[in-house]
Design a protein around this motif. Structure first.
Motif, PDB file in Angstrom:
ATOM      1  N   ARG A   1      49.878  57.403  33.539  1.00 16.50           N
ATOM      2  CA  ARG A   1      50.086  55.717  34.709  1.00 16.50           C
ATOM      3  C   ARG A   1      51.103  56.563  34.789  1.00 16.50           C
ATOM      4  O   ARG A   1      52.569  57.191  34.425  1.00 16.50           O
TER       5      ARG A   1
ATOM      6  N   GLY B   1      41.027  54.098  37.815  1.00 17.21           N
ATOM      7  CA  GLY B   1      41.865  54.049  38.643  1.00 17.21           C
ATOM      8  C   GLY B   1      42.545  53.257  39.834  1.00 17.21           C
ATOM      9  O   GLY B   1      41.272  51.934  40.065  1.00 17.21           O
TER      10      GLY B   1
ATOM     11  N   TYR C   1      45.709  55.546  39.329  1.00 19.85           N
ATOM     12  CA  TYR C   1      46.103  55.779  38.428  1.00 19.85           C
ATOM     13  C   TYR C   1      47.729  56.273  38.687  1.00 19.85           C
ATOM     14  O   TYR C   1      48.989  56.255  37.801  1.00 19.85           O
TER      15      TYR C   1
ATOM     16  N   PRO D   1      46.208  60.439  37.075  1.00 19.95           N
ATOM     17  CA  PRO D   1      45.993  60.941  38.168  1.00 19.95           C
ATOM     18  C   PRO D   1      45.145  61.248  38.580  1.00 19.95           C
ATOM     19  O   PRO D   1      44.284  62.133  39.394  1.00 19.95           O
TER      20      PRO D   1
END
Length: 519
Positions: free
Chosen positions: A56, A95, A97, A88
Motif C-alpha cells: 500500500r 483497493g 491501494y 497499486p
C-alpha cells in the motif's frame, strides 16, 4: 454512508482465517533499505502461512511527496527479489491501494468518530499550538495538545465551522487530561507480550489535517481494517503509536490485528541506522554493484529469526560451515522462525554485507559475472550518460578511462592538497563540506536546483564559487579537473554522490582524530 465503491467485499479475509499482511512505504524519496527489511519479513510471514502480502502506498504527506518515488519503490523492491499479491500496480479486491485515492473514506470515518464523541474538531492555529508547546517545554512538561477545542460543545464546533475557521480532527483519548493511573491502554505485542501506556502519555493525535488529508494514524487503522490485515508487522518505532491505533479500533468497534514490532536496524555503534553513517537508499546498493540476492540474504540475517542448519543438514547437503549465513529466499521460507527473533537491534554491518556480496560474486560463472557487470556498472544506459560529458575533451578513445574513472570507482579519497583551498584551513574546509552535504541532501537532484542550493550556502558562509566547486570536485572525483561537475553529479546519482561525501567526511575526521586535531 461509506460509498459502494469502497465497501468491503462480501467475504472478509479476516473472517475466513486467511493471513494478510502489508507494507506501506511513503513516496518521499529514495526507497529505504528498512522498507526492504520489513517487506521481507512480511513476505516470509505471509508465504509461510499461505497468506497474502499487500503493498500500500501512503502518499498523504503532500509536503514531502516525490512524484517519481512510487515507481522507484516498485522497481527497488522487485530488484531485491520481493513480489506482492495486491498493490497499486497489480490491483486486487481491496483497493484503491494509494491513500491519496481513499480520502473520501477517511473523511466519512472521521465523521463517524466525531458523531460518536471519539474525535473532535480542533480550531487552534499553528502559532497557538507552537506557543503552547513552548510553554510546556519551559515548564518541563511533555509537549501535548491541551487546547480549548477539546471541550467545545457540538454547537460551538458547528458555529466555528460555519464561520469558515480551518480545523483539524483529533482523537479524544479517554481521561487523557487526568493524573497518571486513571486510564491506560494495553495491547499485546507478539514478540514482547503485553505493553501498557498510561493515557497521560498519549496525546490527542491529529487524525485529519486541515488540508483534508488523513494522518498516518487514521489512514493506517482504517485501511488495515478494510483490507482485512490480520497481522501488522512493522518497526518497533511504531510501538508508541500503537495505543492510539488500539483506541481507534475500539472506537470503531473493530477487532484488533496481531501486532509484531520488529527490532530496528542499527549501525555498528548501535545507533539507529541513518544516512549519516550508512547508505540507506536501495538505489545506492543497486548502483554500487551489490547483488540483490546478497542484499536480501543479508537482510534475512537481521533479527536472528533464521534458524541455522543442523549438523545433519550440513553433512547431508555438503554445506560449508563458514557459509552458514549464506542462504536463498527459498531457504528463508523453509527455516525462518518469527519466535526466534531477538529484540536486540540487528547490526547493519557493511563489512559483512560486502563479504557476503563477494561470496555471491565469486560463486558466479564467468558469463553470469559478465552479465552482472553489464547490467550495473557498465550498463549501456550508464555509459550513454557518461559519454557526452567526456567526448569533447578526448583526443583518443583510450583517454576515456583516465577521464571517467571516478564514475566506476567505489571509493575516492583526495588528499588535503587537492581539496583545501589556499586561503582556508583544513578544519574550516571540512566544516563547510559538512554544511554542503546537508544542503545537497535536501536539494532536488537536477543541475539548476543543486547550483541554486550551493550558491545560497556560499553567500551565507562567504565562500567563493571557485572554492566550493574545487572542494566538491575533489570529493566526488578525487581530481582538480573533471568533466562538468554538476552534470557528473546527476549521472553518478544522488545516492552515490552523497555517500561519497559522507565517506570523505568520515575519513577526514578519523585522520584529524589520529593527528590529535579532532574534537
Amino acid at each position: 454512508m461509506i460509498s459502494e465503491q469502497f465497501a468491503l467485499p462480501s467475504r472478509n479475509p479476516k473472517q475466513a482465517g486467511t493471513v494478510r499482511v502489508r507494507i506501506a512505504p511513503s513516496p518521499t524519496g529514495d526507497p529505504h533499505v528498512g522498507t526492504a527489511y520489513i517487506g521481507l519479513l512480511n513476505y516470509l510471514f505471509a508465504k509461510q502461512r499461505g497468506g497474502a502480502f499487500v503493498l500500500r502506498i501512503e502518499d498523504t504527506d503532500r509536503t514531502r511527496f516525490v512524484a517519481t518515488s512510487e515507481q522507484m519503490i516498485f522497481d527497488a523492491l522487485r530488484w531485491v527479489g520481493l513480489t506482492w499479491d495486491e498493490g497499486p500496480d497489480v490491483g486486487g479486491p481491496y483497493g484503491p491501494y494509494r491513500q491519496s485515492e481513499r480520502t473520501e473514506i477517511y473523511r466519512e470515518y472521521c465523521d463517524k468518530l466525531i458523531a460518536s464523541g471519539h474525535a473532535y474538531r480542533a480550531f487552534e492555529t499553528p502559532e497557538e499550538l507552537e506557543a503552547e508547546r513552548k510553554q510546556q517545554m519551559a515548564a518541563k512538561l511533555p509537549p501535548k495538545y491541551n487546547g480549548p477545542s477539546r471541550n467545545y460543545t457540538p454547537q460551538q464546533a458547528e458555529a466555528a465551522v460555519a464561520e469558515g475557521k480551518p480545523y483539524t480532527v483529533r482523537l479524544r483519548v479517554p481521561d487523557g487530561d487526568k493524573p497518571a493511573g486513571t486510564a491506560s491502554t494495553t495491547f499485546r505485542d507478539e514478540l514482547r507480550g503485553d505493553i501498557t501506556f498510561d493515557h497521560v502519555n498519549v496525546d490527542d493525535q491529529v487524525l485529519l489535517k486541515s488540508d483534508g488529508y488523513p494522518t498516518y494514524h487514521l489512514a493506517n487503522v482504517v485501511d488495515d481494517h478494510l483490507m482485512g490485515i490480520t497481522d501488522v508487522i512493522r518497526a518497533e518505532e511504531w510501538i508508541s503509536s500503537t495505543p492510539k491505533h488500539v483506541l481507534l479500533y475500539q472506537a470503531f468497534g473493530w477487532d484488533l490485528p496481531r501486532f509484531w514490532h520488529m527490532p530496528l536496524l542499527r549501525n555498528v555503534d548501535k545507533s539507529k541506522i541513518s544516512k549519516r553513517k550508512n547508505p540507506v537508499s536501495l538505489i545506492y546498493y543497486r548502483q554500487a554493484g551489490y547483488l540483490p540476492q546478497a542484499l536480501l540474504n543479508f537482510l534475512g540475517l537481521m533479527g536472528g529469526g533464521m534458524a541455522q542448519p543442523t549438523e545433519q543438514e550440513i553433512v547431508s547437503k555438503g554445506l560449508d560451515t563458514k557459509l552458514a549465513d549464506v542462504f536463498s529466499l527459498e531457504d528463508m521460507l523453509e527455516r525462518y522462525d518469527f519466535h526466534r527473533i531477538s529484540l536486540g537491534g540487528p547490526v547493519f554491518d557493511l563489512t559483512k554485507l560486502k563479504w557476503m556480496n563477494g561470496e555471491y560474486l565469486r560463486a558466479m560463472n564467468p558469463d553470469a559475472f559478465f552479465d552482472a557487470l553489464r547490467q550495473t556498472i557498465f550498463s549501456d544506459s550508464y555509459l550513454r550518460e557518461i559519454a557526452p560529458l567526456v567526448q569533447t575533451r578526448m583526443e583518443t578513445l583510450a583517454q576515456f578511462g583516465d577521464m571517467a574513472d571516478f564514475f566506476f570507482k567505489d571509493d575516492v579519497q583526495p588528499s588535503p592538497d587537492v581539496f583545501v583551498p589556499k586561503k582556508r584551513t583544513l578544519e574550516e574546509t571540512l566544516a563547510f563540506a559538512g554544511d554542503l552535504l546537508t544542503v545537497l541532501e535536501a536539494a532536488a537532484w537536477e543541475t539548476t536546483a543543486i547550483d541554486a542550493a550551493m550558491r545560497t550556502l556560499l553567500t551565507d558562509k562567504q565562500w567563493s564559487v571557485k572554492e566550493a566547486f574545487m572542494l566538491l570536485r575533489a570529493i566526488i572525483t578525487g581530481k582538480t579537473a573533471s568533466p562538468p561537475l554538476l552534470e557528473s553529479l546527476i549521472v553518478l546519482g544522488k545516492a552515490r554522490s552523497l555517500d561519497r561525501m559522507r565517506r570523505f567526511l568520515d575519513a577526514q575526521k578519523k585522520a584529524l582524530a589520529l593527528a590529535g586535531r579532532g574534537k
